[in-house]
Enzyme design. Sequence first.
Site, mmCIF file in Angstrom:
data_model
loop_
_atom_site.group_PDB
_atom_site.id
_atom_site.type_symbol
_atom_site.label_atom_id
_atom_site.label_comp_id
_atom_site.label_asym_id
_atom_site.label_seq_id
_atom_site.Cartn_x
_atom_site.Cartn_y
_atom_site.Cartn_z
ATOM 1 N N LYS A 136 0.663 -1.244 -0.103
ATOM 2 C CA LYS A 136 -0.149 0.147 -0.069
ATOM 3 C C LYS A 136 0.843 1.387 -0.127
ATOM 4 C CE LYS A 136 -3.916 -2.310 2.160
ATOM 5 N NZ LYS A 136 -4.816 -1.886 3.404
ATOM 6 N N TYR A 161 -12.502 -2.715 -3.466
ATOM 7 C CA TYR A 161 -12.980 -2.678 -2.081
ATOM 8 C C TYR A 161 -14.483 -2.696 -1.962
ATOM 9 C CZ TYR A 161 -8.328 -2.140 0.246
ATOM 10 O OH TYR A 161 -7.073 -2.502 0.392
ATOM 11 N N PHE A 170 -15.478 3.257 7.259
ATOM 12 C CA PHE A 170 -14.019 3.621 7.011
ATOM 13 C C PHE A 170 -13.838 3.682 5.405
ATOM 14 C CE2 PHE A 170 -14.469 -1.109 7.668
ATOM 15 C CZ PHE A 170 -13.855 -1.612 6.449
ATOM 16 N N ARG A 205 -2.337 -14.784 4.403
ATOM 17 C CA ARG A 205 -2.718 -14.049 5.476
ATOM 18 C C ARG A 205 -2.063 -14.122 6.957
ATOM 19 N NH1 ARG A 205 -6.932 -10.266 4.244
ATOM 20 N NH2 ARG A 205 -7.925 -11.069 6.238
ATOM 21 N N THR A 260 -5.836 -7.518 10.577
ATOM 22 C CA THR A 260 -5.916 -6.074 10.115
ATOM 23 C C THR A 260 -5.468 -4.835 10.746
ATOM 24 O OG1 THR A 260 -7.869 -7.226 9.073
ATOM 25 C CG2 THR A 260 -7.931 -4.722 8.898
ATOM 26 N N ARG A 311 2.383 -6.752 9.246
ATOM 27 C CA ARG A 311 1.730 -5.535 9.993
ATOM 28 C C ARG A 311 2.165 -5.419 11.641
ATOM 29 N NH1 ARG A 311 -4.098 -7.278 7.632
ATOM 30 N NH2 ARG A 311 -4.073 -5.740 5.589
ATOM 31 N N GLU A 362 -9.703 -10.673 -7.515
ATOM 32 C CA GLU A 362 -8.782 -9.282 -7.283
ATOM 33 C C GLU A 362 -7.630 -9.458 -8.491
ATOM 34 O OE1 GLU A 362 -7.633 -9.601 -3.329
ATOM 35 O OE2 GLU A 362 -9.679 -8.947 -2.555
HETATM 36 N N1 UDP Z 1 -9.853 -0.562 7.424
HETATM 37 C C1 UDP Z 1 -9.745 0.517 8.070
HETATM 38 N N2 UDP Z 1 -10.549 0.614 9.307
HETATM 39 C C2 UDP Z 1 -11.160 -0.387 9.808
HETATM 40 C C3 UDP Z 1 -11.202 -1.552 9.200
HETATM 41 C C4 UDP Z 1 -10.396 -1.594 7.780
HETATM 42 O O1 UDP Z 1 -9.103 1.514 7.788
HETATM 43 O O2 UDP Z 1 -11.886 -0.252 10.846
HETATM 44 C C5 UDP Z 1 -9.004 -0.675 6.046
HETATM 45 C C6 UDP Z 1 -7.571 -1.188 6.460
HETATM 46 O O3 UDP Z 1 -6.756 -0.411 5.331
HETATM 47 C C7 UDP Z 1 -7.992 -2.669 5.801
HETATM 48 C C8 UDP Z 1 -9.101 -2.196 4.511
HETATM 49 O O4 UDP Z 1 -9.610 -1.558 5.157
HETATM 50 O O5 UDP Z 1 -6.819 -3.318 5.228
HETATM 51 C C9 UDP Z 1 -10.043 -3.467 4.342
HETATM 52 O O6 UDP Z 1 -10.494 -3.991 5.552
HETATM 53 P P1 UDP Z 1 -10.536 -5.689 5.718
HETATM 54 O O7 UDP Z 1 -11.478 -5.951 6.777
HETATM 55 O O8 UDP Z 1 -10.706 -6.224 4.446
HETATM 56 O O9 UDP Z 1 -8.981 -5.943 6.183
HETATM 57 P P2 UDP Z 1 -8.023 -6.791 5.597
HETATM 58 O O10 UDP Z 1 -8.578 -8.101 4.729
HETATM 59 O O11 UDP Z 1 -7.148 -6.085 4.615
HETATM 60 O O12 UDP Z 1 -7.176 -7.506 6.796
HETATM 61 MG MG MG Z 2 -9.984 -7.847 3.277
#
Ligand code: UDP
Ligand code: MG
Length: 151
Positions: A9, A49, A57, A86, A92, A103, A127
């Site tokens: 990112k 997304y 968000f 993952r 996340t 992360r 994707e």
């Molecule tokens: N995100 C955020 N706030 C939140 C949840 C998600 O900014 O409370 C953003 C974050 O960049 C995350 C993306 O939205 O990676 C997609 O969310 P997802 O739940 O799919 O998480 P990921 O699959 O990336 O772990």
């Molecule tokens: Mg996701």
Amino acid sequence: MERALIIIKPDAVQRGLIGPILTRLEQRGLKFVGLKLIQVDEALARRHYAEHEGKAFFESLVSYITSAPVVVAVVAGKPGTVEMIRTLVGATNPAKAAPGTIRGDFGIDIGRNLIHASDSPESGERETAIFFKPEELIADWSRAVDPWVQE
Ligand code: UDP
Ligand code: MG
């Protein structure tokens, strides 16, 4: 075979973490079948997304992912690869991600969590098709080390 889309990112690119993040994946033995630097536009961000549309968000997520260049990659491997990636990426919210994950080692804020990785083989296919044309992928190259990585 499973495929996962990876996005390094904007925050990670700006912080000079393309190399360290690619290394995490590469040193695990994972195989890249696509890799490029791109600027994500708003339409692409919203499409990628789409599942998050309407969430609190969502708009800040679209601004974040379109704010500067990203590196997109596709990793291919045997069944279980997407789940393994993952785990390597971590939770996340970097504040809660385990040390040793990408992360958990590089981030502190959910809004700057450095990397995207597909959450299922189905997402990986969807994707990959959004970000790569078929001719941009090299699906079946072999590496001399492959037999030393996998039995
Ligand atoms: N995100 C955020 N706030 C939140 C949840 C998600 O900014 O409370 C953003 C974050 O960049 C995350 C993306 O939205 O990676 C997609 O969310 P997802 O739940 O799919 O998480 P990921 O699959 O990336 O772990
Ligand atoms: Mg996701």
